[in-house]
Design a protein around this motif. Structure first.
Motif, PDB file in Angstrom:
ATOM      1  N   GLY A   1     -24.253 -79.756  16.249  1.00 54.11           N
ATOM      2  CA  GLY A   1     -24.040 -81.064  16.846  1.00 54.11           C
ATOM      3  C   GLY A   1     -25.216 -81.486  17.693  1.00 54.11           C
ATOM      4  N   THR A   2     -25.095 -82.673  18.273  1.00 53.57           N
ATOM      5  CA  THR A   2     -26.178 -83.254  19.051  1.00 53.57           C
ATOM      6  C   THR A   2     -25.653 -83.838  20.350  1.00 53.57           C
ATOM      7  OG1 THR A   2     -27.322 -83.837  16.999  1.00 53.57           O
ATOM      8  CG2 THR A   2     -28.038 -84.965  18.980  1.00 53.57           C
ATOM      9  N   HIS A   3     -26.400 -83.601  21.397  1.00 54.63           N
ATOM     10  CA  HIS A   3     -26.153 -84.245  22.686  1.00 54.63           C
ATOM     11  C   HIS A   3     -27.006 -85.514  22.668  1.00 54.63           C
ATOM     12  CE1 HIS A   3     -26.682 -83.906  27.366  1.00 54.63           C
ATOM     13  NE2 HIS A   3     -26.144 -85.046  26.994  1.00 54.63           N
ATOM     14  N   ASP A   4     -26.347 -86.660  22.459  1.00 53.96           N
ATOM     15  CA  ASP A   4     -27.064 -87.921  22.271  1.00 53.96           C
ATOM     16  C   ASP A   4     -27.390 -88.650  23.566  1.00 53.96           C
ATOM     17  OD1 ASP A   4     -26.953 -87.675  19.466  1.00 53.96           O
ATOM     18  OD2 ASP A   4     -24.965 -88.597  19.418  1.00 53.96           O
ATOM     19  N   THR A   5     -26.412 -88.734  24.483  1.00 54.83           N
ATOM     20  CA  THR A   5     -26.551 -89.623  25.635  1.00 54.83           C
ATOM     21  C   THR A   5     -26.143 -88.944  26.934  1.00 54.83           C
ATOM     22  OG1 THR A   5     -25.971 -91.477  24.206  1.00 54.83           O
ATOM     23  CG2 THR A   5     -25.840 -91.872  26.566  1.00 54.83           C
ATOM     24  N   PHE A   6     -26.919 -89.225  27.975  1.00 55.90           N
ATOM     25  CA  PHE A   6     -26.549 -88.825  29.340  1.00 55.90           C
ATOM     26  C   PHE A   6     -27.177 -89.860  30.258  1.00 55.90           C
ATOM     27  CE2 PHE A   6     -27.348 -85.564  32.915  1.00 55.90           C
ATOM     28  CZ  PHE A   6     -26.170 -85.917  33.552  1.00 55.90           C
ATOM     29  N   ASN A   7     -26.349 -90.733  30.827  1.00 55.64           N
ATOM     30  CA  ASN A   7     -26.848 -91.743  31.757  1.00 55.64           C
ATOM     31  C   ASN A   7     -25.780 -92.025  32.811  1.00 55.64           C
ATOM     32  OD1 ASN A   7     -25.040 -93.658  30.572  1.00 55.64           O
ATOM     33  ND2 ASN A   7     -26.576 -94.143  29.009  1.00 55.64           N
ATOM     34  N   CYS A   8     -25.966 -93.084  33.576  1.00 51.63           N
ATOM     35  CA  CYS A   8     -25.031 -93.375  34.665  1.00 51.63           C
ATOM     36  C   CYS A   8     -23.652 -93.753  34.168  1.00 51.63           C
ATOM     37  CB  CYS A   8     -25.584 -94.498  35.548  1.00 51.63           C
ATOM     38  SG  CYS A   8     -27.007 -93.998  36.524  1.00 51.63           S
ATOM     39  N   SER A   9     -23.521 -94.189  32.922  1.00 50.95           N
ATOM     40  CA  SER A   9     -22.207 -94.585  32.433  1.00 50.95           C
ATOM     41  C   SER A   9     -21.520 -93.561  31.564  1.00 50.95           C
ATOM     42  CB  SER A   9     -22.249 -95.875  31.638  1.00 50.95           C
ATOM     43  OG  SER A   9     -23.464 -96.468  31.561  1.00 50.95           O
ATOM     44  N   LYS A  10     -22.275 -92.829  30.707  1.00 52.85           N
ATOM     45  CA  LYS A  10     -21.567 -91.929  29.796  1.00 52.85           C
ATOM     46  C   LYS A  10     -22.382 -90.715  29.388  1.00 52.85           C
ATOM     47  CE  LYS A  10     -22.696 -94.166  25.380  1.00 52.85           C
ATOM     48  NZ  LYS A  10     -22.137 -94.733  24.148  1.00 52.85           N
ATOM     49  N   ILE A  11     -21.625 -89.734  28.894  1.00 54.65           N
ATOM     50  CA  ILE A  11     -22.156 -88.523  28.270  1.00 54.65           C
ATOM     51  C   ILE A  11     -21.549 -88.518  26.872  1.00 54.65           C
ATOM     52  CG2 ILE A  11     -22.187 -86.000  28.307  1.00 54.65           C
ATOM     53  CD1 ILE A  11     -21.675 -86.215  31.368  1.00 54.65           C
ATOM     54  N   ALA A  12     -22.391 -88.439  25.832  1.00 49.39           N
ATOM     55  CA  ALA A  12     -21.857 -88.565  24.477  1.00 49.39           C
ATOM     56  C   ALA A  12     -22.664 -87.739  23.478  1.00 49.39           C
ATOM     57  CB  ALA A  12     -21.853 -90.029  24.045  1.00 49.39           C
ATOM     58  N   GLY A  13     -22.032 -87.492  22.336  1.00 46.56           N
ATOM     59  CA  GLY A  13     -22.670 -86.771  21.242  1.00 46.56           C
ATOM     60  C   GLY A  13     -21.626 -86.426  20.200  1.00 46.56           C
TER      61      GLY A  13
ATOM     62  N   LEU B   1     -25.838 -77.561  22.028  1.00 44.66           N
ATOM     63  CA  LEU B   1     -26.062 -78.635  21.065  1.00 44.66           C
ATOM     64  C   LEU B   1     -27.535 -79.004  21.036  1.00 44.66           C
ATOM     65  CD1 LEU B   1     -23.065 -81.060  21.706  1.00 44.66           C
ATOM     66  CD2 LEU B   1     -23.212 -79.109  20.149  1.00 44.66           C
ATOM     67  N   SER B   2     -27.977 -79.521  19.912  1.00 45.30           N
ATOM     68  CA  SER B   2     -29.348 -80.004  19.781  1.00 45.30           C
ATOM     69  C   SER B   2     -29.574 -81.142  20.780  1.00 45.30           C
ATOM     70  CB  SER B   2     -29.556 -80.505  18.356  1.00 45.30           C
ATOM     71  OG  SER B   2     -30.823 -81.072  18.215  1.00 45.30           O
ATOM     72  N   GLY B   3     -30.710 -81.138  21.427  1.00 44.94           N
ATOM     73  CA  GLY B   3     -31.066 -82.214  22.351  1.00 44.94           C
ATOM     74  C   GLY B   3     -30.435 -82.100  23.719  1.00 44.94           C
ATOM     75  N   THR B   4     -29.744 -81.003  24.005  1.00 44.35           N
ATOM     76  CA  THR B   4     -29.131 -80.884  25.323  1.00 44.35           C
ATOM     77  C   THR B   4     -30.164 -80.412  26.342  1.00 44.35           C
ATOM     78  OG1 THR B   4     -27.089 -80.228  26.456  1.00 44.35           O
ATOM     79  CG2 THR B   4     -28.274 -78.502  25.238  1.00 44.35           C
ATOM     80  N   GLY B   5     -29.751 -80.420  27.600  1.00 47.48           N
ATOM     81  CA  GLY B   5     -30.688 -80.168  28.685  1.00 47.48           C
ATOM     82  C   GLY B   5     -31.245 -81.498  29.169  1.00 47.48           C
TER      83      GLY B   5
END
Length: 193
Positions: free
Chosen positions: A74-86, A172-176
């Motif tokens: 899987g992939t860690h796509d988003t981490f910002n002030c509104s959401k964490i998603a993947g 997940l790919s792209g995490t950190g």
């Protein structure tokens, strides 16, 4: 076993004979005492490194079920002030799996933030079954005004969709990913818009 290997190696090319019978039993007893001492040292070292005894290690370990052949991807796509998603998918089942989110460092060294079921529809996934997405609102605990870094593990499940705590649950790919959100940030979300 280690001691015996060293002893056998030291006899190779020498005129000294390896122990037999009672002498061999004494070597085995010495190895047992050494192994017990090493195990005690390892247990103490694990506590010093922040690994609590009795907690399952979700990042390593043998697969405990014959019905568990695949490691989640899987992939860690988003981490910002509104959401964490993947997204995350385990090839052993079409059932959704979970992710665990930790801050500062990957499990078991980080601080647990959340465990999330990955059951949202993702049209972009290259699988016939596309209900493997996850998305949560960014918790207030991560909006500190400091740069925060999170790590997400895909949870390994067996063929029935049950969490296999003894199996490898990789990052997940792209995490950190890192972000800064809060009144002290100069430019919120500058790291991961």
């Amino acid at each position: 076993m280690f001691l015996g290997s060293v002893l056998l190696m030291s006899w190779a090319g020498c005129d000294v004979e390896p122990p037999v019978g009672e002498e061999l039993a004494e070597v085995d007893e010495a190895e047992g005492e050494l192994a017990e001492g090493e195990a005690a040292e390892d247990a103490g070292g694990a506590e010093e490194q922040g690994v609590l005894p009795g907690l399952p290690d979700l990042t390593t370990g043998p697969r405990s079920s014959a019905a568990n052949y695949f490691t989640p991807v899987g992939t860690h796509d988003t981490f910002n002030c509104s959401k964490i998603a993947g997204w995350v998918k385990d090839g052993d089942t079409t059932a959704p799996t979970w992710v665990t989110i930790d801050r500062y460092a990957p499990y078991p060294y980080g601080e647990h933030v959340a465990t999330v079921l990955a059951d949202l529809y993702r049209a972009d996934l290259p699988f016939a079954d596309k209900y493997h997405g996850f998305s949560i609102n960014t918790p207030a605990s991560l909006k500190t005004g400091e740069v925060e870094t999170i790590y997400i593990h895909g949870i390994n499940v067996d063929g029935d969709g049950n969490w296999d705590v003894n199996a490898n649950s990789p990052l997940l790919s792209g995490t950190g990913k890192s972000f800064c959100c809060g009144t002290k940030c100069l430019k919120p979300d500058v790291q991961n818009p």
